[in-house]
Design a protein around this motif. Sequence first.
Motif, mmCIF file in Angstrom:
data_model
loop_
_atom_site.group_PDB
_atom_site.id
_atom_site.type_symbol
_atom_site.label_atom_id
_atom_site.label_comp_id
_atom_site.label_asym_id
_atom_site.label_seq_id
_atom_site.Cartn_x
_atom_site.Cartn_y
_atom_site.Cartn_z
ATOM 1 N N THR A 67 0.842 -1.196 0.000
ATOM 2 C CA THR A 67 0.000 0.000 0.000
ATOM 3 C C THR A 67 0.877 1.245 0.000
ATOM 4 O OG1 THR A 67 -1.735 -1.149 1.218
ATOM 5 C CG2 THR A 67 -1.814 1.244 1.233
ATOM 6 N N PHE A 68 0.560 2.137 -0.901
ATOM 7 C CA PHE A 68 1.191 3.453 -0.957
ATOM 8 C C PHE A 68 0.166 4.448 -0.429
ATOM 9 C CE2 PHE A 68 3.164 0.943 -4.280
ATOM 10 C CZ PHE A 68 4.503 1.237 -4.150
ATOM 11 N N ASP A 69 0.595 5.364 0.431
ATOM 12 C CA ASP A 69 -0.338 6.366 0.953
ATOM 13 C C ASP A 69 -0.933 7.183 -0.180
ATOM 14 O OD1 ASP A 69 0.024 5.575 3.568
ATOM 15 O OD2 ASP A 69 1.691 6.949 3.883
ATOM 16 N N ALA A 70 -0.139 7.429 -1.180
ATOM 17 C CA ALA A 70 -0.585 8.160 -2.371
ATOM 18 C C ALA A 70 0.394 7.837 -3.488
ATOM 19 C CB ALA A 70 -0.602 9.652 -2.104
ATOM 20 N N TRP A 71 -0.049 7.949 -4.714
ATOM 21 C CA TRP A 71 0.861 7.721 -5.828
ATOM 22 C C TRP A 71 0.587 8.749 -6.905
ATOM 23 C CZ3 TRP A 71 5.117 4.997 -6.290
ATOM 24 C CH2 TRP A 71 5.711 4.972 -7.539
ATOM 25 N N GLU A 72 1.628 9.439 -7.276
ATOM 26 C CA GLU A 72 1.576 10.356 -8.413
ATOM 27 C C GLU A 72 2.723 9.985 -9.309
ATOM 28 O OE1 GLU A 72 1.273 14.555 -7.845
ATOM 29 O OE2 GLU A 72 0.098 14.305 -6.026
ATOM 30 N N GLY A 73 2.422 9.420 -10.436
ATOM 31 C CA GLY A 73 3.472 9.025 -11.364
ATOM 32 C C GLY A 73 2.941 8.044 -12.382
ATOM 33 N N THR A 74 3.844 7.576 -13.204
ATOM 34 C CA THR A 74 3.459 6.670 -14.279
ATOM 35 C C THR A 74 3.474 5.221 -13.803
ATOM 36 O OG1 THR A 74 5.722 6.369 -15.057
ATOM 37 C CG2 THR A 74 4.466 8.208 -16.024
ATOM 38 N N VAL A 75 2.913 4.370 -14.617
ATOM 39 C CA VAL A 75 2.927 2.933 -14.355
ATOM 40 C C VAL A 75 4.373 2.442 -14.329
ATOM 41 C CG1 VAL A 75 2.272 0.683 -15.310
ATOM 42 C CG2 VAL A 75 0.616 2.571 -15.285
ATOM 43 N N SER A 76 5.191 2.950 -15.222
ATOM 44 C CA SER A 76 6.604 2.559 -15.268
ATOM 45 C C SER A 76 7.312 2.873 -13.948
ATOM 46 C CB SER A 76 7.304 3.282 -16.427
ATOM 47 O OG SER A 76 8.658 2.956 -16.475
ATOM 48 N N GLU A 77 7.056 4.040 -13.400
ATOM 49 C CA GLU A 77 7.659 4.420 -12.118
ATOM 50 C C GLU A 77 7.164 3.519 -10.991
ATOM 51 O OE1 GLU A 77 8.178 9.177 -13.160
ATOM 52 O OE2 GLU A 77 6.322 8.455 -12.258
ATOM 53 N N LEU A 78 5.881 3.164 -11.051
ATOM 54 C CA LEU A 78 5.322 2.262 -10.044
ATOM 55 C C LEU A 78 5.987 0.888 -10.130
ATOM 56 C CD1 LEU A 78 3.327 1.538 -7.822
ATOM 57 C CD2 LEU A 78 1.610 1.140 -9.618
ATOM 58 N N LYS A 79 6.187 0.401 -11.353
ATOM 59 C CA LYS A 79 6.827 -0.902 -11.535
ATOM 60 C C LYS A 79 8.239 -0.912 -10.944
ATOM 61 C CE LYS A 79 4.427 -2.644 -15.633
ATOM 62 N NZ LYS A 79 4.624 -3.079 -17.025
ATOM 63 N N LYS A 80 8.947 0.184 -11.063
ATOM 64 C CA LYS A 80 10.290 0.263 -10.470
ATOM 65 C C LYS A 80 10.219 0.171 -8.951
ATOM 66 C CE LYS A 80 12.231 2.760 -14.343
ATOM 67 N NZ LYS A 80 12.538 4.072 -14.890
ATOM 68 N N SER A 81 9.221 0.818 -8.352
ATOM 69 C CA SER A 81 9.047 0.719 -6.901
ATOM 70 C C SER A 81 8.679 -0.701 -6.490
ATOM 71 C CB SER A 81 7.955 1.683 -6.427
ATOM 72 O OG SER A 81 8.405 3.006 -6.548
ATOM 73 N N LEU A 82 7.854 -1.346 -7.289
ATOM 74 C CA LEU A 82 7.472 -2.726 -6.990
ATOM 75 C C LEU A 82 8.662 -3.665 -7.119
ATOM 76 C CD1 LEU A 82 4.011 -2.839 -8.798
ATOM 77 C CD2 LEU A 82 4.469 -2.541 -6.351
ATOM 78 N N GLN A 83 9.562 -3.362 -8.059
ATOM 79 C CA GLN A 83 10.782 -4.161 -8.195
ATOM 80 C C GLN A 83 11.604 -4.085 -6.912
ATOM 81 O OE1 GLN A 83 13.440 -2.977 -11.355
ATOM 82 N NE2 GLN A 83 14.877 -4.604 -10.914
ATOM 83 N N ASP A 84 11.691 -2.909 -6.336
ATOM 84 C CA ASP A 84 12.446 -2.742 -5.090
ATOM 85 C C ASP A 84 11.836 -3.566 -3.959
ATOM 86 O OD1 ASP A 84 14.099 -0.969 -6.415
ATOM 87 O OD2 ASP A 84 13.082 0.815 -5.647
#
Length: 134
Positions: free
Chosen positions: A25-42
Amino acid sequence: WCLFLESLLAMPALIVQRIDGSELTFDAWEGTVSELKKSLQDFWQVPPLFQKLILESEVLDDTQCIPDVPGEALTVTMIVTFHQVSSDLQSHQPETQAKALQVLERILSPSLEGETGRMRADAENVLITLLAEG
């Protein structure tokens, strides 16, 4: 400052769910799907090339922004797939093939464990299948 704080509090949460039931869960997300995928990779050690993010019944494109639904938490489902890598390996473009091989090389590293270790076994099966097909 107060308006900034209010805008942060008003932003809905983003929940990323996996088929196995685990969530991030992210408190909020502002960005692209690509940026989200990078966070999920981490967090889950799954390279973006192996991730498909689904909102309702739509597979989200990497260039899309995560839609803002006022006042509601947004739930996105992440699935792990080798489809894109398989397609890239069969491409007639050497650069595309090389990038796919680099991703597989990282996944096939013997030092990986857990989720990525399972992905390594799946990646080996993809390579065996592709080699058998010629």
